[in-house]
Design a protein around this motif. Structure first.
Motif, PDB file in Angstrom:
ATOM      1  N   SER A  58      69.294 -32.283 -62.081  1.00 39.10           N
ATOM      2  CA  SER A  58      70.708 -32.448 -62.426  1.00 39.10           C
ATOM      3  C   SER A  58      70.977 -32.259 -63.911  1.00 39.10           C
ATOM      4  CB  SER A  58      71.186 -33.846 -62.008  1.00 39.10           C
ATOM      5  OG  SER A  58      70.483 -34.853 -62.723  1.00 39.10           O
ATOM      6  N   ALA A  59      69.970 -32.505 -64.752  1.00 34.69           N
ATOM      7  CA  ALA A  59      70.169 -32.391 -66.200  1.00 34.69           C
ATOM      8  C   ALA A  59      68.884 -31.905 -66.864  1.00 34.69           C
ATOM      9  CB  ALA A  59      70.597 -33.736 -66.772  1.00 34.69           C
ATOM     10  N   PRO A  60      68.485 -30.650 -66.618  1.00 35.64           N
ATOM     11  CA  PRO A  60      67.205 -30.174 -67.161  1.00 35.64           C
ATOM     12  C   PRO A  60      67.131 -30.181 -68.681  1.00 35.64           C
ATOM     13  CG  PRO A  60      68.492 -28.367 -66.220  1.00 35.64           C
ATOM     14  CD  PRO A  60      69.171 -29.630 -65.820  1.00 35.64           C
ATOM     15  N   ALA A  61      68.183 -29.745 -69.353  1.00 36.45           N
ATOM     16  CA  ALA A  61      68.161 -29.687 -70.819  1.00 36.45           C
ATOM     17  C   ALA A  61      68.080 -31.089 -71.417  1.00 36.45           C
ATOM     18  CB  ALA A  61      69.399 -28.948 -71.335  1.00 36.45           C
ATOM     19  N   GLU A  86      60.893 -34.570 -75.270  1.00 32.46           N
ATOM     20  CA  GLU A  86      60.473 -34.117 -76.604  1.00 32.46           C
ATOM     21  C   GLU A  86      60.607 -35.233 -77.630  1.00 32.46           C
ATOM     22  OE1 GLU A  86      60.644 -29.445 -77.479  1.00 32.46           O
ATOM     23  OE2 GLU A  86      62.629 -30.417 -77.420  1.00 32.46           O
ATOM     24  N   ARG A  87      61.677 -36.025 -77.526  1.00 32.99           N
ATOM     25  CA  ARG A  87      61.838 -37.138 -78.466  1.00 32.99           C
ATOM     26  C   ARG A  87      60.721 -38.159 -78.293  1.00 32.99           C
ATOM     27  NH1 ARG A  87      67.366 -36.752 -77.092  1.00 32.99           N
ATOM     28  NH2 ARG A  87      67.144 -38.506 -75.633  1.00 32.99           N
ATOM     29  N   ALA A  93      55.143 -32.635 -79.583  1.00 35.52           N
ATOM     30  CA  ALA A  93      54.361 -31.498 -79.083  1.00 35.52           C
ATOM     31  C   ALA A  93      53.378 -31.915 -77.992  1.00 35.52           C
ATOM     32  CB  ALA A  93      53.618 -30.835 -80.241  1.00 35.52           C
ATOM     33  N   SER A  94      53.032 -33.203 -77.927  1.00 35.30           N
ATOM     34  CA  SER A  94      52.046 -33.633 -76.930  1.00 35.30           C
ATOM     35  C   SER A  94      52.575 -33.509 -75.507  1.00 35.30           C
ATOM     36  CB  SER A  94      51.605 -35.072 -77.197  1.00 35.30           C
ATOM     37  OG  SER A  94      52.621 -35.991 -76.857  1.00 35.30           O
ATOM     38  N   ILE A  95      53.882 -33.292 -75.336  1.00 35.41           N
ATOM     39  CA  ILE A  95      54.406 -33.096 -73.984  1.00 35.41           C
ATOM     40  C   ILE A  95      53.767 -31.875 -73.349  1.00 35.41           C
ATOM     41  CG2 ILE A  95      56.395 -31.749 -74.777  1.00 35.41           C
ATOM     42  CD1 ILE A  95      56.198 -34.138 -71.740  1.00 35.41           C
ATOM     43  N   TRP A  96      53.414 -30.896 -74.182  1.00 34.70           N
ATOM     44  CA  TRP A  96      52.751 -29.700 -73.640  1.00 34.70           C
ATOM     45  C   TRP A  96      51.340 -30.033 -73.157  1.00 34.70           C
ATOM     46  CZ3 TRP A  96      55.673 -25.822 -72.429  1.00 34.70           C
ATOM     47  CH2 TRP A  96      56.862 -25.600 -73.123  1.00 34.70           C
ATOM     48  N   ALA A 121      56.727 -35.374 -58.430  1.00 42.84           N
ATOM     49  CA  ALA A 121      57.915 -35.274 -57.578  1.00 42.84           C
ATOM     50  C   ALA A 121      58.876 -36.428 -57.852  1.00 42.84           C
ATOM     51  CB  ALA A 121      57.510 -35.252 -56.108  1.00 42.84           C
ATOM     52  N   TRP A 122      58.344 -37.646 -57.956  1.00 47.26           N
ATOM     53  CA  TRP A 122      59.220 -38.782 -58.220  1.00 47.26           C
ATOM     54  C   TRP A 122      59.861 -38.676 -59.602  1.00 47.26           C
ATOM     55  CZ3 TRP A 122      61.982 -42.540 -56.268  1.00 47.26           C
ATOM     56  CH2 TRP A 122      62.513 -43.472 -57.149  1.00 47.26           C
ATOM     57  N   THR A 123      59.031 -38.388 -60.616  1.00 50.57           N
ATOM     58  CA  THR A 123      59.538 -38.353 -61.981  1.00 50.57           C
ATOM     59  C   THR A 123      60.594 -37.273 -62.150  1.00 50.57           C
ATOM     60  OG1 THR A 123      57.383 -39.141 -62.777  1.00 50.57           O
ATOM     61  CG2 THR A 123      58.861 -38.185 -64.407  1.00 50.57           C
ATOM     62  N   ALA A 124      60.386 -36.132 -61.508  1.00 47.05           N
ATOM     63  CA  ALA A 124      61.368 -35.052 -61.614  1.00 47.05           C
ATOM     64  C   ALA A 124      62.691 -35.442 -60.972  1.00 47.05           C
ATOM     65  CB  ALA A 124      60.830 -33.786 -60.951  1.00 47.05           C
ATOM     66  N   SER A 125      62.646 -36.294 -59.958  1.00 49.00           N
ATOM     67  CA  SER A 125      63.873 -36.650 -59.237  1.00 49.00           C
ATOM     68  C   SER A 125      64.585 -37.850 -59.839  1.00 49.00           C
ATOM     69  CB  SER A 125      63.554 -36.947 -57.768  1.00 49.00           C
ATOM     70  OG  SER A 125      62.699 -38.070 -57.658  1.00 49.00           O
ATOM     71  N   ALA A 126      63.895 -38.637 -60.673  1.00 49.15           N
ATOM     72  CA  ALA A 126      64.520 -39.834 -61.247  1.00 49.15           C
ATOM     73  C   ALA A 126      63.817 -40.185 -62.550  1.00 49.15           C
ATOM     74  CB  ALA A 126      64.444 -41.002 -60.280  1.00 49.15           C
ATOM     75  N   ILE A 127      64.420 -39.797 -63.674  1.00 49.30           N
ATOM     76  CA  ILE A 127      63.824 -40.096 -64.970  1.00 49.30           C
ATOM     77  C   ILE A 127      64.912 -40.606 -65.906  1.00 49.30           C
ATOM     78  CG2 ILE A 127      63.993 -37.644 -65.622  1.00 49.30           C
ATOM     79  CD1 ILE A 127      61.465 -38.177 -67.371  1.00 49.30           C
ATOM     80  N   ASN A 128      64.741 -41.841 -66.348  1.00 52.67           N
ATOM     81  CA  ASN A 128      65.737 -42.501 -67.186  1.00 52.67           C
ATOM     82  C   ASN A 128      65.310 -42.601 -68.646  1.00 52.67           C
ATOM     83  OD1 ASN A 128      67.885 -43.698 -65.208  1.00 52.67           O
ATOM     84  ND2 ASN A 128      65.903 -44.070 -64.238  1.00 52.67           N
ATOM     85  N   GLY A 129      64.050 -42.359 -68.925  1.00 53.30           N
ATOM     86  CA  GLY A 129      63.564 -42.474 -70.294  1.00 53.30           C
ATOM     87  C   GLY A 129      62.145 -41.957 -70.391  1.00 53.30           C
ATOM     88  N   ALA A 130      61.686 -41.758 -71.617  1.00 52.13           N
ATOM     89  CA  ALA A 130      60.347 -41.223 -71.823  1.00 52.13           C
ATOM     90  C   ALA A 130      59.248 -42.073 -71.182  1.00 52.13           C
ATOM     91  CB  ALA A 130      60.082 -41.045 -73.322  1.00 52.13           C
TER      92      ALA A 130
END
Length: 493
Positions: A248-251, A258-259, A263-266, A299-308
């Motif tokens: 619903s909000a990829p960007a 990223e916040r 870079a470690s997200i990669w 799958a879960w994280t992609a469908s519901a993520i509220n914070g890092a």
């Protein structure tokens, strides 16, 4: 896949201990004076109530598991015996638990990849994840405890200790509910891979989980708080229909990650892909189980993520994946060159984590403490304080909210409207009747229900780092002037 082999049983014990000690040093370099934000304040305040004998959900009504309050509560209770400040006590325990997570990442990597080198490289990679590093010393956060129990569940299931794996899975779920899918997916693959006695293994796993859950239910039933606990653990989450997601909000999701991770997200993403690729190539039961856990968690994280921190359930899996990719990359190198490369990568990761730890230290907690102490000292001696989405203020003040309700996101408000007599309108009337001396409101709280009361009966004092103070008009102009002055001085004008 070329590996550095174990040299006796001693290394199996000493290596994770060494990893834990190094991690503790890296985390300690970060200090424990970072800001106590809203989410962290929830667990310090909840822990303070548990330390006073008030069960989770009763002290502060929340939507995560009861261990989210119980674990910091244990730290605060023990710390109180030696005069330790609640925030310091909780953060000290969570630093230790975070270092234990690194030690367990070492064990998991060693078990899954059959490599001593992986047992060092994986936790070194894990150390570089800034969000986990920050909360290791500036917590407490429930997801740190969840990671500890998730790692325990995966390790125990891999070693076929099914009852204990079920217990650890239940404890992880009683901290943060979504992790259940990750642990069960991994355990299910390991059970299916058994050559025999699959039913017995599955029954042991389920029994361990149900016994742990049953003990928790029995404790709440005995205290008379079972209905409240079911509301917080289950029903509030069923009311939440507006979870942000990658779809619903990829960007916005990418900016959030990223916040939190830079870079470690990669590295995290590379590791998650590597786990699945290695599982397909090698097809060992433990790698396949890790891949199943990775897919379930993703799958879960992609469908519901509220914070890092919502990515925490995937971080240890990603770290093991990076270690596996590193081992695969050295497969065709000479043995000596491969060792040098792996040792160098491990040392570089630890050094990078140490630099991050030192350069991102914060002492904002000192200012928060000063503001809370100064404003309350300037107000009436018998002042009461009510929090609206600002539990950190009461946690720092050591005060108890007049009610168990402090958090009012849309899902919580919908739950209260549905299940609480009078709903949110009734709660607003209750606050009006209580007429607290101070009302403190979280800075980003934008719901409409308290506005009429604040505008009619209160005057704004000023802002803290993440909250706004309001003082009852009945306290008088002199008290208002004193509180405004105290707030301005504490906040540097």
């Amino acid at each position: 896949m070329r590996t550095l082999r174990w040299r006796g049983a001693t290394a199996r014990t000493t290596d994770p201990v060494l990893v834990g000690l190094v991690a503790a040093v890296v985390y300690a370099l970060h200090g424990h004076d970072g800001p106590l934000g809203r989410d962290l304040g929830v667990f310090v305040y909840g822990g303070e109530q548990v330390a006073r004998g008030v069960p989770p959900y009763v002290g502060i009504f929340n939507s995560v598991g009861p261990l989210a309050d119980a674990v910091p509560g244990l730290a605060i209770r023990v710390g109180g015996l030696v005069g330790a400040d609640p925030v310091v006590a909780a953060r000290t325990l969570f630093l230790v638990l975070s270092a234990c997570c690194c030690a367990l990442v070492s064990v998991l990597a060693r078990d899954v990849l059959a490599s001593r080198a992986a047992g060092f490289l994986a936790p070194a990679v894990f150390l570089t994840f800034p969000e986990f590093l920050d909360l290791a010393s500036n917590g407490p956060r429930e997801k740190t405890v969840m990671v500890l129990f998730l790692l325990g569940a995966l390790i125990l299931a891999g070693r076929r200790h099914w009852v204990l794996a079920g217990v650890s899975t239940a404890l992880a779920t009683l901290t943060w509910q979504p992790v259940l899918a990750v642990a069960v997916a991994g355990a299910a693959v390991l059970v299916a891979a058994l050559p025999e006695r699959r039913l017995r293994a599955a029954a042991g796993f389920v029994a361990g989980g149900l016994l742990t859950l049953g003990a928790t239910v029995a404790a709440y039933a005995a205290s008379g708080d079972l209905r409240t606990a079911v509301g917080g653990f289950v029903l509030v989450n069923l009311e939440d229909k507006q979870q942000p997601s990658v779809f619903s909000a990829p960007a916005a999701t990418w900016r959030l990650l990223e916040r939190g991770y830079g870079a470690s997200i990669w590295l995290v993403l590379l590791g998650l892909v590597a786990v699945v690729v290695l599982a397909v190539r090698v097809r060992s039961a433990r790698l396949l189980a890790l891949a199943a856990a990775t897919l379930a968690g993703t799958a879960w994280t992609a469908s519901a993520i509220n914070g890092a921190p919502d990515l925490f359930e995937l971080l240890p899996l990603g770290a093991v994946g990076v270690a596996g990719a590193g081992l695969a990359a050295t497969r065709h190198l000479p043995v000596r060159a491969g060792r040098v490369l792996l040792v160098g990568a491990t040392a570089a990761a630890v050094l990078a984590a140490g630099v991050t730890s030192v350069t991102t230290r914060s002492d904002l907690l000192d200012q928060e403490r000063a503001d809370v102490a100064a404003v309350l000292a300037a107000g009436p001696a018998d002042a009461s304080v009510l929090s609206i989405d600002a539990p950190e203020v009461l946690a720092l003040a050591g005060r108890r909210n007049p009610t168990g309700l402090q958090l009012f996101d849309p899902a919580m408000e919908h739950y209260l409207d549905t299940h609480r007599p009078g709903g949110m309108a009734g709660y607003a009337r209750e606050v009006e009747r209580l007429h607290p001396t101070f009302i403190v409101v979280g800075r980003h709280y934008e719901r409409a229900w308290p506005l009429a009361l604040l505008e009619r009966d209160y005057r704004e004092v000023g802002r803290g780092t993440a909250w706004t103070w309001y003082l009852a008009r009945s306290a008088g102009p002199a008290a208002l002037a004193a509180c405004i002055t105290a707030n301005r001085r504490a906040m540097g004008g």
